[in-house]
Design an enzyme around this catalytic site. Sequence first.
Site, PDB file in Angstrom:
ATOM      1  CG  ASP A   1      -1.973  -1.060   1.187  1.00 48.32           C
ATOM      2  OD1 ASP A   1      -2.371  -1.447   0.078  1.00 48.32           O
ATOM      3  OD2 ASP A   1      -2.399  -1.517   2.263  1.00 48.32           O
TER       4      ASP A   1
ATOM      5  CG  ASP B   1      -6.776  -1.538  -1.308  1.00 43.90           C
ATOM      6  OD1 ASP B   1      -7.144  -2.718  -1.445  1.00 43.90           O
ATOM      7  OD2 ASP B   1      -5.786  -1.208  -0.620  1.00 43.90           O
TER       8      ASP B   1
END
Length: 232
Positions: free
Chosen positions: A155, A189
Amino acid sequence: MKKIHIVIIVLFVLLVDQALKIYIKTNFTIGTSQPVAGNWFQLYFVENPGMAYGWKFGGNWGKMALTLFRLIAVGFGTWYLGSILKKRHHKGFVICATLIYAGAIGNLIDSCFYGIIFDKGMLYNSEINDYINYSGLAEFSKNGYSSFLHGNVVDMLYFPLIHGTFPNWVPYWGGQQFEFFRPIFNIADAAISIGIISIFIFQKRFFKQHNNQNEHHTVETTSLTDDQSQVS
């Protein structure tokens, strides 16, 4: 909407997602950040052994269960996209479902393969019942930091737009600092979130067309039956 359009969307999302993840993984040390647009948009490298936005559970077994769930979800998504194409659902709904599908594949790639192609990654420590960070830059290697199905998701997108302090009269959080938007996420995401939120916002428009098509087919069938009965 044609199948080739779905393939193009999926490949585009995966290409951008994986390119950015690999760049971050091999050029940032974990926990470091770089401003992109002032302080409100940063590339901030963290590894996520769990679900979207940092949710995790169950250590190594939980990690494997989550990866297997992603595999099942992608398999179901493949069937579902084919189904809604045949039923000629609204183009916007198909695009949203494709974004969710592409995002699921993007994070599945990390979970399945990053543990065996990179030499460094966060590892679970049973003594503290948590994952521990590592130092230095990760590199591609034949000797991975973990096994198949045990890789961590990369991420990096961080948007700390607002900083402040809760008023003292706010229960539980009074006097504590808050930040919006705190979660750190990735392109996969974002694709999943955009797809889900868009379906929620435009659901009436998406499903109205499909319902109208079903009603039209029903009316035609009824009319044919009535005509045949009148002839007989």
